[in-house]
Design a protein around this motif. Structure first.
Motif, mmCIF file in Angstrom:
data_model
loop_
_atom_site.group_PDB
_atom_site.id
_atom_site.type_symbol
_atom_site.label_atom_id
_atom_site.label_comp_id
_atom_site.label_asym_id
_atom_site.label_seq_id
_atom_site.Cartn_x
_atom_site.Cartn_y
_atom_site.Cartn_z
ATOM 1 N N GLU A 1 0.670 4.141 -2.761
ATOM 2 C CA GLU A 1 0.453 5.512 -2.287
ATOM 3 C C GLU A 1 1.554 6.441 -2.796
ATOM 4 O O GLU A 1 1.298 7.591 -3.155
ATOM 5 N N SER B 1 0.832 -1.210 0.000
ATOM 6 C CA SER B 1 0.000 0.000 0.000
ATOM 7 C C SER B 1 0.863 1.256 0.000
ATOM 8 O O SER B 1 0.500 2.267 -0.609
ATOM 9 N N GLY C 1 -10.504 6.015 -5.089
ATOM 10 C CA GLY C 1 -10.794 5.870 -3.665
ATOM 11 C C GLY C 1 -10.017 6.865 -2.823
ATOM 12 O O GLY C 1 -10.527 7.407 -1.828
ATOM 13 N N HIS C 2 -8.771 7.117 -3.223
ATOM 14 C CA HIS C 2 -7.932 8.096 -2.538
ATOM 15 C C HIS C 2 -8.553 9.498 -2.620
ATOM 16 O O HIS C 2 -8.583 10.237 -1.627
ATOM 17 N N TYR D 1 -7.780 2.764 -7.301
ATOM 18 C CA TYR D 1 -7.192 3.146 -6.007
ATOM 19 C C TYR D 1 -7.146 4.667 -5.900
ATOM 20 O O TYR D 1 -7.476 5.231 -4.847
ATOM 21 N N TRP D 2 -6.724 5.330 -6.997
ATOM 22 C CA TRP D 2 -6.690 6.788 -6.988
ATOM 23 C C TRP D 2 -8.082 7.359 -6.769
ATOM 24 O O TRP D 2 -8.259 8.329 -6.015
ATOM 25 N N GLU E 1 -12.389 4.353 1.524
ATOM 26 C CA GLU E 1 -11.401 3.399 2.020
ATOM 27 C C GLU E 1 -11.697 1.970 1.558
ATOM 28 O O GLU E 1 -10.794 1.165 1.363
ATOM 29 N N LYS F 1 -10.219 1.592 -1.910
ATOM 30 C CA LYS F 1 -8.758 1.470 -1.812
ATOM 31 C C LYS F 1 -8.358 0.082 -1.310
ATOM 32 O O LYS F 1 -7.432 -0.537 -1.834
ATOM 33 N N SER F 2 -9.076 -0.403 -0.308
ATOM 34 C CA SER F 2 -8.782 -1.726 0.244
ATOM 35 C C SER F 2 -8.996 -2.811 -0.798
ATOM 36 O O SER F 2 -8.200 -3.756 -0.894
#
Length: 434
Positions: free
Chosen positions: A128, A124, A175-176, A172-173, A181, A184-185
């Motif tokens: 990130e 992660s 979710g970011h 993922y971005w 979350e 992202k998870s």
């Protein structure tokens, strides 16, 4: 040598007492292997420069394979590489049809480590870091972060599985950006190979594929490309306990795994892999046995055969196979002295003649095995120092006389029946015996 930290001391002592390799502070106890280490350091530089490497680390049980591989792992981290290490097991292997290869990938992904997070669990952080860099570039170029991510991952679509890999990073971005979350998870779970079905992955992320048994090596190549995009120098994959492939009762399953190793070997030797390295640790049986080992697969035997000129004391460390020579008694003395320093500090109270007496006692009990496969010898020595530390009135000479040390027989191979014929793939786990 840098100063020994209390955390490193505790990790070294606890690991050695348990007969396993410490993950911290290896430089404080390392002895010998100078030429092998130098050669592997060149490999790490080659990977960082965009090349690739593969090495088979071969040695007897207890001879220091895992220690050596962990030492190279630390070198790779210092060189700015990302590392993914795992042990093979009955339920974890390179090729399978029942989820065992995905299980191996998931274990490696959980153990993924970087210099700032050397103990694993760094996946992660890598994602990130990539997202943060994309965000920074977007601000500097006055573009949207999503556009920058698409640009930087555009070439992934040319790689097997790359389209969905890039899609997961974009999710993922998302979710970011939205503070989701759960999204992202889900993206991290997909990257770790933890989705068991395509249906679940499509529902969570909108992608049509998952990491499965057939795509493990392709995903390792994708991961090596991704960590480079995130600012790292490359990826080092470490696989220990390769003897578990030798132990598979099904010749069909063994050959399928060896064929996958051949694919990796060919990619590396032909320059098809970039910023990617492999370390595979195994015993001489795993390599040289012509019925069940790598040498049973003709294409591998021809590529891994020893240099015929490397004999009578001559060595060739440039080939894929690195044979770890046994430690000498002098090496073991230095190792014990280093352990003494770790446990007792520079003002060590155990004299050198105690080390000599200890080694002589071990030699009388188990012969040359005390320095050729020194794991049990080292464990006994650590236990000796622990008792002396906690019982100041005890004489070391009295303890040594009472010491019982056994030869390290390693992982018993008596359960491997050379005469057993092939069994169906589905029966493997039921018939696997340790």
């Amino acid at each position: 040598m840098s100063r020994l930290k209390p955390r490193e001391r505790d990790a070294i002592v606890q690991a050695l007492r348990a007969g396993v390799v410490p993950k911290l502070g290896l430089r404080h106890i390392q002895v010998g292997r100078a030429r092998e280490i130098e050669e592997l350091v060149k490999d790490m530089d080659r990977i960082a420069d965009g090349g690739s490497a593969i090495r088979f680390i071969i040695g007897e049980y207890g001879s220091g394979k895992t220690f050596f591989m962990n030492l190279i792992r630390l070198v790779a981290l210092e060189k700015g590489l990302v590392v993914m290490f795992a042990d093979l097991a009955p339920d974890r292997r390179i090729h399978a049809t029942g989820g065992q290869a995905r299980g191996l990938y998931a274990e490696m992904a959980r153990n993924l480590a970087t210099r700032t997070k050397p103990d694993g669990g760094a996946l992660s952080n890598v994602v990130e870091r990539f997202v943060s860099q994309a965000q920074h570039d977007a601000e500097a170029q006055e573009q949207s972060t999503d556009d920058i991510i698409r640009q930087r991952l555009a070439h992934f679509e040319e790689l097997t599985g790359g389209f969905d890999f890039a899609q997961v990073i974009r999710r993922y971005w998302e979710g970011h950006e939205t503070g989701d979350e759960e999204l992202k998870s889900a993206a991290i779970r997909w990257l770790r190979g933890e989705f068991a079905t395509k249906t679940d992955a499509r529902k969570a992320l909108g992608v049509r594929t998952i990491v499965n048994d057939a795509s493990v090596y392709d995903h390792l190549k994708l991961m090596s490309a991704f960590v480079c995009e995130a600012g790292y120098k490359g990826l080092l994959v470490g696989l220990d306990e390769m003897v578990n492939l030798y132990k598979l009762t099904s010749s069909q399953a063994r050959n399928a795994n060896y064929e996958q190793i051949l694919r990796i070997l060919n990619d590396v030797l032909q320059g098809s892999a970039e910023n990617l390295g492999f370390l595979m640790g195994g015993t001489p049986e795993f390599l040289m046995n012509t019925r069940r080992g790598l040498y049973s697969y003709e294409a591998l035997q021809s590529r891994l055969a020893e240099n015929t000129f490397a004999r009578d004391g001559l060595v060739d460390l440039s080939g894929p196979v690195i044979r770890l020579a046994s430690l000498t008694p002098e090496d073991l003395f230095v190792l014990l002295a280093n352990i003494r320093t770790v446990m007792q500090g520079d003002e060590a109270i155990l004299p050198d003649n105690a080390l000599e007496a200890f080694m002589a006692h071990c030699s009388d009990r188990i012969g040359e095995a005390y320095f050729r496969t020194p794991r049990n010898t080292v464990t006994a020595f650590v236990n000796l120092l622990a008792v002396l530390e906690q019982n100041p009135g005890v004489e070391w000479s009295d303890l040594i006389e009472e010491l019982d040390v056994a030869e390290d027989s390693g992982d018993d191979m008596s359960d491997v029946d050379e005469s057993v014929g092939a069994v169906p793939e589905s029966d493997e786990l039921a018939s696997f015996r340790l």
